[in-house]
Motif scaffolding. Structure first.
Motif, PDB file in Angstrom:
ATOM      1  N   GLY A   1       0.945  -1.453  -0.232  1.00 50.63           N
ATOM      2  CA  GLY A   1       0.166   0.355   0.300  1.00 50.63           C
ATOM      3  C   GLY A   1       1.186   0.628   0.521  1.00 50.63           C
ATOM      4  O   GLY A   1       2.072   1.024   0.259  1.00 50.63           O
ATOM      5  N   ARG A   2       0.552   2.476  -0.164  1.00 51.45           N
ATOM      6  CA  ARG A   2       0.343   3.859  -0.315  1.00 51.45           C
ATOM      7  C   ARG A   2      -0.299   4.631   0.178  1.00 51.45           C
ATOM      8  O   ARG A   2      -1.251   4.220   0.604  1.00 51.45           O
ATOM      9  N   PRO A   3       0.301   6.243   1.200  1.00 51.18           N
ATOM     10  CA  PRO A   3      -0.622   6.383   1.650  1.00 51.18           C
ATOM     11  C   PRO A   3      -1.836   7.156   0.273  1.00 51.18           C
ATOM     12  O   PRO A   3      -1.335   7.180  -0.543  1.00 51.18           O
ATOM     13  N   GLN A   4      -3.269   7.786   0.939  1.00 55.83           N
ATOM     14  CA  GLN A   4      -3.709   8.233   0.003  1.00 55.83           C
ATOM     15  C   GLN A   4      -3.149  10.187  -0.433  1.00 55.83           C
ATOM     16  O   GLN A   4      -2.409  11.104   0.136  1.00 55.83           O
ATOM     17  N   THR A   5      -3.335  10.027  -1.955  1.00 50.74           N
ATOM     18  CA  THR A   5      -2.869  11.470  -2.101  1.00 50.74           C
ATOM     19  C   THR A   5      -3.980  12.624  -1.481  1.00 50.74           C
ATOM     20  O   THR A   5      -5.167  11.703  -2.495  1.00 50.74           O
ATOM     21  N   TYR A   6      -4.054  14.211  -1.297  1.00 50.96           N
ATOM     22  CA  TYR A   6      -5.524  14.856  -0.781  1.00 50.96           C
ATOM     23  C   TYR A   6      -6.242  13.553  -0.084  1.00 50.96           C
ATOM     24  O   TYR A   6      -7.605  13.572  -0.722  1.00 50.96           O
ATOM     25  N   PRO A   7      -6.169  13.070   1.344  1.00 52.32           N
ATOM     26  CA  PRO A   7      -7.021  12.651   1.448  1.00 52.32           C
ATOM     27  C   PRO A   7      -8.003  13.034   2.147  1.00 52.32           C
ATOM     28  O   PRO A   7      -7.716  14.753   3.178  1.00 52.32           O
ATOM     29  N   PHE A   8      -9.403  13.513   1.849  1.00 52.27           N
ATOM     30  CA  PHE A   8     -10.823  14.441   2.337  1.00 52.27           C
ATOM     31  C   PHE A   8     -11.187  13.535   3.140  1.00 52.27           C
ATOM     32  O   PHE A   8     -12.526  12.789   2.476  1.00 52.27           O
ATOM     33  N   ILE A   9     -11.692  13.561   4.484  1.00 47.94           N
ATOM     34  CA  ILE A   9     -12.369  12.303   4.741  1.00 47.94           C
ATOM     35  C   ILE A   9     -13.615  12.954   6.021  1.00 47.94           C
ATOM     36  O   ILE A   9     -12.843  14.190   6.596  1.00 47.94           O
ATOM     37  N   ARG A  10     -14.739  12.262   5.682  1.00 46.64           N
ATOM     38  CA  ARG A  10     -15.648  13.118   6.514  1.00 46.64           C
ATOM     39  C   ARG A  10     -16.116  12.342   7.683  1.00 46.64           C
ATOM     40  O   ARG A  10     -16.915  11.023   7.424  1.00 46.64           O
ATOM     41  N   CYS A  11     -16.285  12.831   8.599  1.00 46.08           N
ATOM     42  CA  CYS A  11     -17.397  12.387   9.858  1.00 46.08           C
ATOM     43  C   CYS A  11     -18.200  12.968   9.834  1.00 46.08           C
ATOM     44  O   CYS A  11     -18.611  13.737  10.873  1.00 46.08           O
ATOM     45  N   LEU A  12     -19.578  11.816  10.309  1.00 44.94           N
ATOM     46  CA  LEU A  12     -20.810  12.585  10.406  1.00 44.94           C
ATOM     47  C   LEU A  12     -21.274  12.271  11.251  1.00 44.94           C
ATOM     48  O   LEU A  12     -21.437  11.649  11.668  1.00 44.94           O
ATOM     49  N   ALA A  13     -22.109  13.884  12.056  1.00 42.58           N
ATOM     50  CA  ALA A  13     -23.078  13.332  12.703  1.00 42.58           C
ATOM     51  C   ALA A  13     -24.228  13.932  12.661  1.00 42.58           C
ATOM     52  O   ALA A  13     -24.742  14.133  11.236  1.00 42.58           O
ATOM     53  N   THR A  14     -24.802  13.507  13.684  1.00 38.83           N
ATOM     54  CA  THR A  14     -26.736  13.202  13.676  1.00 38.83           C
ATOM     55  C   THR A  14     -26.709  15.113  13.755  1.00 38.83           C
ATOM     56  O   THR A  14     -28.375  15.747  14.047  1.00 38.83           O
ATOM     57  N   GLU A  15     -25.943  15.623  15.187  1.00 39.92           N
ATOM     58  CA  GLU A  15     -26.778  16.654  15.039  1.00 39.92           C
ATOM     59  C   GLU A  15     -25.365  18.111  15.118  1.00 39.92           C
ATOM     60  O   GLU A  15     -24.338  17.856  15.263  1.00 39.92           O
ATOM     61  N   GLU A  16     -26.665  19.378  14.707  1.00 38.59           N
ATOM     62  CA  GLU A  16     -25.632  20.310  15.249  1.00 38.59           C
ATOM     63  C   GLU A  16     -24.503  20.416  16.332  1.00 38.59           C
ATOM     64  O   GLU A  16     -25.226  20.488  17.505  1.00 38.59           O
TER      65      GLU A  16
END
Length: 538
Positions: A106-121
Motif C-alpha cells: 500500500g501507499r498513503p492516499q493522495t490528498y485524503p479528504f475524510i468526513r465524519c458525519l454526526a446527527t446534530e449541530e
C-alpha cells in the motif's frame, strides 16, 4: 496470504492485513476506560477490516465501495471507525503494487479528504472524538514520522484536522455536508439507525453521491449502527433493504459489504438460561470484557422498552411499534370506588372508525383527572361478521347526550374522519365553541398530546374507573415515529395499531388522550370551577 487472527479472511487479496498492523502499531484506544492504551483489534473486527479492504486481484482496485457494520451497543463500533479514519488519512490504504510474493503493497492516499458525519449541530460525533484522541497519541509518540499534523488548539476542542502535504478530516452535520465541493475519499456515518429525519437522509445521500467523483482515489463509505426500528425509514433500514435486494438478485451488487451479527431469538428476557448465551453470541469477541449480567439486568428494568432492549443489546431489527403506554402502570391508577358526582364539570374525547373497527367516547373529570368511558363500540371478533359491522351512530350520540344530561360538559374534542356530519350535528346541538374538531393526523400536536397523556400516567395525575376495554386499548397502542422533534431535539411519536388489520383496537386510548388534552386546555383557559374542586389525596 494468511492470518492467524482472521482465518475466515484467508486467501483474500487485501490491504486489510496491513491496515490492522498499522492501526495496532500507531494508534491507541479512544475515550473510555482504556483510553491511551495500545489498541488491539480482535479477530472479529480483524476479519471485517480485511474484507473491507479486499482488492480485485486483476485490476487491483477496491472491491468494497460501501460497508455496513452492525453490532450491539457497546461493541466499540465508533472506535473501530475512528481507527479506519486515521488509517485512511495517514496509512498505506491504497494499492501501490505487489511484492515478490504477490502480496499487495500500500501507499498513503493522495490528498485524503475524510468526513465524519454526526446527527446534530454542534456535536462532533463519537467517531471524530476517537479520531482526535488517537491522532493526539500518534503525534506524541510518532510525531517525527508524521510532521505537520494539525489538530488545532487541542484534541478536545478540535473542529478540523489538517494533514501536511494536503488533506483534511472534517466532522460534519446535515447543514455542512454539501459545503466542500464533494472531495471525499472516505466517509463515516455513525449510528445510522438514528438517521430518520429527512435532512439526515439527504445528508447521507449527498455525501455518498460525492464519493463517486474522485475515481482515482477509490473513495468508500462506512456505516456503523445497532439495528433499527422497522418502519422509521432510517438510513440503516434502507441499507438493510438494499442488502437483501442484492442477496436476492433483485439489484446488482454495487460493492456492498453488509456485516451484521444478530442474537438468536429469546422469548423471555427474564430467562437467563436463554438470554445470556444470546448476549454472548451477539457480542462475539467482546463478550469476554463486557458485563453481560449487567446488560441482562438493564434490559429488564421496568422503564426499559423491551423492543428497544432487543434492538440495542441483541442487535435484532426491532419494531417501531414499541408499546406507547405502560399497561401495568395504567392498572395501578384504577380508582373504581370513585364516582364523579352529577353536575361536575367534565370534558370528553371522541375517536374511532365507522366500519369494521372501533369507536370510543372517554370522559375526564375536570378537577380530579379521573377518566371513564362513556361508551366503547367494537366490531365483532368474527372476521366475516366484522366486514358488515357499522358503529351504531344513534348509540354514540345517545351516550354523549346522557353525559350532557348528567354532568356539565365544558369541552368535547372529536376526531372528524368518517364522522364529519355527526360531529356537525353535535355542534349544531351544543355549539361549535363546546364541540371542537381535533384532527389526530396532525403529527406535532398529536405527539405533544400523547406525551402529556403518558406523563400524566407516570406522575399519577390521572385515575380511571378500571374499565377493562379501555385498559386493553391503552395496552394495545404502539408507537409510530411522528417525524417531528420536540424543543430539545428529541424524536417524538404518535400511536397506531401493531398492524393495519390487527384485531387489537386502540380507539379508546386515542379518545382518552383527546379527553386529557381537552382537560389541559380547559384548565389553561380558566374553566375550572369552585364546584369542581375535587382532588385526589394519596
Amino acid at each position: 496470504m494468511t492470518s492467524q487472527k482472521a482465518p475466515e479472511a484467508e486467501g483474500l487479496v487485501s490491504l486489510g492485513f496491513a491496515a490492522v498492523d498499522w492501526i495496532e502499531h500507531y494508534l491507541c484506544h479512544g475515550p473510555g476506560d482504556v483510553q491511551g492504551e495500545d489498541l488491539v483489534i480482535d479477530d472479529e473486527m480483524y476479519a471485517f477490516i480485511v474484507r473491507a479492504y479486499e482488492l480485485d486481484p486483476i485490476t487491483g482496485r477496491r472491491k468494497v465501495n460501501r460497508a455496513f457494520l452492525s453490532r450491539p451497543k457497546g461493541r466499540a463500533k465508533s472506535e473501530l471507525a475512528g481507527a479506519l479514519v486515521c488509517f485512511e488519512a495517514l496509512g498505506p490504504c491504497r494499492l501501490d503494487g505487489f511484492d515478490a510474493d504477490g502480496d499487495p503493497v500500500g501507499r498513503p492516499q493522495t490528498y485524503p479528504f475524510i468526513r465524519c458525519l454526526a446527527t446534530e449541530e454542534n456535536q462532533s460525533g463519537n467517531t471524530y472524538d476517537n479520531v482526535t484522541a488517537m491522532l493526539d497519541h500518534l503525534g506524541e509518540r510518532f510525531g517525527d514520522e508524521f510532521p505537520g499534523l494539525d489538530l488545532g488548539r487541542s484534541a478536545q476542542t478540535s473542529s478540523r484536522i489538517y494533514i501536511e502535504g494536503g488533506g483534511e478530516i472534517v466532522p460534519s452535520t446535515s447543514s455542512g455536508a454539501a459545503k466542500d465541493g464533494g472531495k471525499e475519499t472516505f466517509a463515516v456515518f455513525d449510528e445510522t439507525h438514528l438517521y430518520v429525519l429527512p435532512e439526515l437522509r439527504a445528508m447521507h445521500k449527498t455525501v455518498r453521491r460525492n464519493l463517486v467523483k474522485r475515481r482515482a482515489a477509490q473513495p468508500w463509505s462506512l456505516e456503523t449502527s445497532t439495528m433499527y426500528a422497522v418502519g422509521e425509514s432510517s438510513v440503516a433500514e434502507a441499507t438493510h433493504e438494499y442488502a437483501k435486494a442484492v442477496k436476492a438478485g433483485k439489484v446488482k451488487d454495487g460493492g456492498l459489504l453488509f456485516d451484521h451479527r444478530q442474537a438468536p431469538h429469546v422469548e423471555d428476557l427474564h430467562d437467563d438460561a436463554a438470554l445470556l448465551p444470546a448476549l454472548e453470541y451477539v457480542y462475539g469477541d467482546a463478550a469476554g470484557w463486557m458485563d453481560l449480567q449487567r446488560i441482562a439486568s438493564d434490559m429488564r428494568e421496568p422503564d426499559t422498552d423491551p423492543a428497544d432492549a432487543r434492538r440495542y443489546f441483541l442487535n435484532q431489527p426491532g419494531t417501531a411499534s414499541a408499546k406507547a403506554f405502560d399497561r401495568a402502570r395504567w392498572e395501578e391508577l384504577a380508582r373504581p370506588e370513585f364516582v364523579v358526582p352529577d353536575g361536575e364539570a367534565i370534558v370528553v374525547g371522541f375517536d374511532g372508525a365507522r366500519w369494521r373497527d372501533a369507536t370510543a367516547l372517554v370522559a375526564t373529570h375536570l378537577s380530579s383527572g379521573h377518566q371513564w368511558p362513556l361508551g366503547i363500540w367494537e366490531a365483532p371478533a368474527n372476521k366475516q361478521a366484522a366486514e358488515t359491522w357499522e358503529v351504531p351512530e344513534h348509540e354514540v350520540t345517545e351516550a354523549l347526550q346522557n353525559a350532557f344530561n348528567t354532568w356539565r360538559v365544558v369541552r368535547v374534542y372529536a376526531d372528524p374522519p368518517w364522522w364529519e356530519e355527526t360531529i356537525a350535528a353535535w355542534q349544531g346541538r351544543w355549539g361549535e365553541a363546546l364541540v371542537a374538531n381535533w384532527w389526530t393526523h396532525r403529527n406535532r400536536p398529536m405527539a405533544f398530546a400523547l406525551r402529556a397523556y403518558r406523563t400524566a400516567m407516570a406522575a399519577g395525575e390521572i385515575s380511571h374507573d378500571g374499565d377493562e376495554a379501555l385498559a386493553q386499548h391503552i395496552g394495545h397502542a404502539v408507537k409510530r415515529d411522528a417525524r417531528v422533534r420536540d424543543d430539545d431535539g428529541k424524536p417524538m411519536w404518535t400511536i397506531h395499531k401493531d398492524r393495519h388489520d390487527s384485531p387489537r383496537k386502540i380507539d379508546a386510548a386515542m379518545a382518552g388522550c383527546l379527553s386529557w388534552e381537552a382537560r389541559r386546555d380547559a384548565i389553561a383557559a380558566g374553566e375550572m370551577r369552585e364546584n369542581s374542586a375535587y382532588v385526589w389525596v394519596d
